[in-house]
Design a protein around this motif. Sequence first.
Motif: not given
Length: 424
Positions: A213, A261, A308
Amino acid sequence: MKLRSIYQTSLTALIWTGLGIAICQPSSAATVYSVLDLGNLISQQTDIRAIDLNNKGQVTGLTSYYYPLNENQIEFHGFRTAANSPINPTTDYIDPQNGGFASPSAINDLGQVVGIIPFGNPEWDIYEAFRTSANSPVNAATDKLGLGSFSFAQSINNAGQVAVVTSSRFLGSFSYRTAPNSPVNQATDDIGSLGGIVKDGPSLGSRFTSATDINDLGQVVGASWDINLQTHAFRTAPNSPINPNTDDLGTLGGSTSQATAINNLGQVVGFSTTANGETNAFLTAPNSPITNTSNLGTLGGSFSSANDINNLGKVVGESTTANGERRAFLYENGQMFDLNKLVTSSLGLTLNSAIAVNDLGQILTNSEFIDPDGNLLRNRAFLLIPIASSTDVPESSLSLAILIFTAIAISTNRLLLYKSTTRH
């Protein structure tokens, strides 16, 4: 993360959905969600796997159509939806025109999608990384990132920077951070590693770095071998290579960790082994390593993984329950919630994994199930849209119906205002 006028056209439906939970919603202490089925325009023979969500409510992912008379014949399509809308097969497919299909991995707020496409042929023997223009299909002539075969575009930020991984049989895995809307420059974009190198075998030395990410500051996260050849999560400084002395995030007590993330505050989520051998989701403080307080726990089982995090610190992922079932979770206000208990309608399916969460609190989920013939594992995708939030949601009563009605109206006005203030 910024919604369009679907809320105007579907407000009545949302109100009735919200009123329905006055009868069936149990007491809870988390956000309540309505459910948008992303595949309600797709045939029953189609598997829909959601991959990522942006701040406009656009979803990207992959559809797989299984031919009824030959389940071994499969037709794939990469897609990008309109904001807060199910997949429209006539407008949303983003596959390259020269054959093959696009397999997306991420989408930014401009509607740029990254992922992989076939390398020079539609047979998918080899593949390479791409980045599209805003809300456009893949252009194989202009969108390739320049690393050639076996390269993967993993994530994209709002500046158009992409985190890319390339793999080699003899050299291992390397990761790159591109300049905005530019191909990979191998001389400048390599982010390095945590220092681990395997020196035996046919290569002169192979390493492992897998970027997963990138945030809007250019910080990249992922996993890399350290000098002990243990796989550890890392977080770089903005637009900088990995510094093994400062960027190793450590673990929850075990030997391995993986960052999945990062938000714009530098908070990182992922999963790590613990001292007792379990794998648990973690959440770091801003620009800090993993500590004992980073462990998010589970829904009662021995496994959890965070997928996430948004800029408000809400975390989504998946966890096993005490009886071994895999459930999608939301972590907010210091508590992990089973998302299956927070939706307003009965889906007839289990939400197994929460994939992404945007800054409006919308959550992208996948649900795995066995097809009616009991042969194939299929997938459906849903977008969960927050309706109301309360520290003490009341029991079934008229007051709950009033609460939901009011919350929907307020949420709609905020979303429309957000749209008008962000329109260029």
